[in-house]
Design an enzyme around this catalytic site. Structure first.
Site, PDB file in Angstrom:
ATOM      1  N   GLN A  89       0.788  -1.504  -0.394  1.00 48.13           N
ATOM      2  CA  GLN A  89       0.085  -0.087   0.452  1.00 48.13           C
ATOM      3  C   GLN A  89       0.878   1.200  -0.269  1.00 48.13           C
ATOM      4  O   GLN A  89       1.429   1.811   1.109  1.00 48.13           O
ATOM      5  CB  GLN A  89      -1.145  -0.129   0.777  1.00 48.13           C
ATOM      6  CG  GLN A  89      -1.625  -0.928   1.185  1.00 48.13           C
ATOM      7  CD  GLN A  89      -2.678  -2.105   2.360  1.00 48.13           C
ATOM      8  OE1 GLN A  89      -2.151  -1.647   3.324  1.00 48.13           O
ATOM      9  NE2 GLN A  89      -3.674  -1.368   2.441  1.00 48.13           N
ATOM     10  N   HIS A 100       6.150   3.877   6.180  1.00 50.01           N
ATOM     11  CA  HIS A 100       7.378   3.200   6.412  1.00 50.01           C
ATOM     12  C   HIS A 100       7.364   2.346   4.472  1.00 50.01           C
ATOM     13  O   HIS A 100       6.215   1.427   5.522  1.00 50.01           O
ATOM     14  CB  HIS A 100       7.588   2.498   7.325  1.00 50.01           C
ATOM     15  CG  HIS A 100       9.557   2.250   7.368  1.00 50.01           C
ATOM     16  ND1 HIS A 100       9.845   1.331   7.760  1.00 50.01           N
ATOM     17  CD2 HIS A 100       9.979   1.871   6.431  1.00 50.01           C
ATOM     18  CE1 HIS A 100      10.552   1.131   8.395  1.00 50.01           C
ATOM     19  NE2 HIS A 100      11.018   0.848   7.104  1.00 50.01           N
ATOM     20  N   HIS A 102       6.554  -1.023   3.144  1.00 55.77           N
ATOM     21  CA  HIS A 102       6.224  -2.318   3.448  1.00 55.77           C
ATOM     22  C   HIS A 102       5.217  -3.795   2.440  1.00 55.77           C
ATOM     23  O   HIS A 102       4.509  -2.691   2.541  1.00 55.77           O
ATOM     24  CB  HIS A 102       6.243  -2.688   5.013  1.00 55.77           C
ATOM     25  CG  HIS A 102       4.489  -2.073   5.043  1.00 55.77           C
ATOM     26  ND1 HIS A 102       3.904  -1.204   5.445  1.00 55.77           N
ATOM     27  CD2 HIS A 102       3.323  -2.376   5.378  1.00 55.77           C
ATOM     28  CE1 HIS A 102       2.791  -0.806   6.224  1.00 55.77           C
ATOM     29  NE2 HIS A 102       2.653  -1.864   5.768  1.00 55.77           N
ATOM     30  N   HIS A 104       3.048  -6.272   2.693  1.00 59.68           N
ATOM     31  CA  HIS A 104       2.249  -8.240   3.326  1.00 59.68           C
ATOM     32  C   HIS A 104       2.238  -9.077   2.329  1.00 59.68           C
ATOM     33  O   HIS A 104       2.427  -9.026   1.033  1.00 59.68           O
ATOM     34  CB  HIS A 104       1.014  -6.979   3.265  1.00 59.68           C
ATOM     35  CG  HIS A 104       0.416  -6.628   4.239  1.00 59.68           C
ATOM     36  ND1 HIS A 104       0.724  -6.179   5.461  1.00 59.68           N
ATOM     37  CD2 HIS A 104       0.983  -4.539   3.642  1.00 59.68           C
ATOM     38  CE1 HIS A 104      -0.581  -4.899   5.839  1.00 59.68           C
ATOM     39  NE2 HIS A 104       0.300  -3.649   4.960  1.00 59.68           N
TER      40      HIS A 104
END
Length: 191
Positions: A89, A100, A102, A104
């Site tokens: 996202q 930050h 990332h 998933h």
């Protein structure tokens, strides 16, 4: 993993997550999720705290996605999955709740979310209250500061909780146990 990587404090955005990390490279970390959508849902993030994918260097981008590939193979094997959701996202308007970068990684099985409407329900769960890690981390820090006495009021998603149970943030002990198990399992992966 080199001792210097293990000993330094590790942050996910503003949150200290050192004990949740199960794999590291000089540029990337992989950590267990505070509030997994399905068992085995983990995060892979660059060490450097930057909010957007476009903020990463080419080397960081390459290392991040090579780590996603390695961790994804391991997660699929360990959790007996037949597929993976790999989602980024990228920015607040895309549902990013911790500023930050990332990814998933969510292990998937054929009918795992049928009770919530099917395969694509995972996207609503990532984007909804259940996926708001920033809020949950802030609530946890607030409770820790209050010595466990404060309880933030929780919003409700339009989707029922996975497995028909209230999805609560996991305890530090639960996350540390999973991180240590995954740390052993990632060592079995070869590039």
């Amino acid at each position: 993993m080199p001792p210097a990587l293990k000993s330094a404090p590790i942050y996910f955005g503003p949150f200290l997550v050192t004990s949740q990390v199960f794999h590291q490279t000089p540029l990337t970390i992989a950590l267990v999720n505070l509030k997994p959508i399905l068992p085995g849902h983990v995060l892979v993030s660059p060490r450097r705290i930057v909010p957007r994918v476009s903020d990463l260097t080419a080397t960081e981008t390459s290392d991040l996605f090579l780590t996603v590939r390695r961790v994804g193979r391991m997660i699929e094997r360990v959790y007996g999955a037949s597929s993976l959701n790999i989602a980024v996202q990228d920015g607040v308007d895309a549902g990013q709740s911790v500023p930050h970068v990332h990814a998933h990684i969510i292990p998937r099985k054929k009918t795992d979310l049928d009770h919530l409407g099917g395969t694509d329900a995972v996207y609503d769960l990532l984007d909804g209250v259940e996926g708001d890690l920033g809020r949950v981390y802030k609530e946890r820090e607030g409770r820790e500061l209050e010595n466990g006495g404060g309880h933030a009021q929780r919003e409700r998603s339009r989707f029922p909780a996975v497995d028909n149970e209230e999805r609560r943030p996991r305890s530090m002990q639960e996350m540390e146990e999973e991180a240590r198990m995954l740390e052993r399992e990632i060592e079995k992966e070869v590039d």
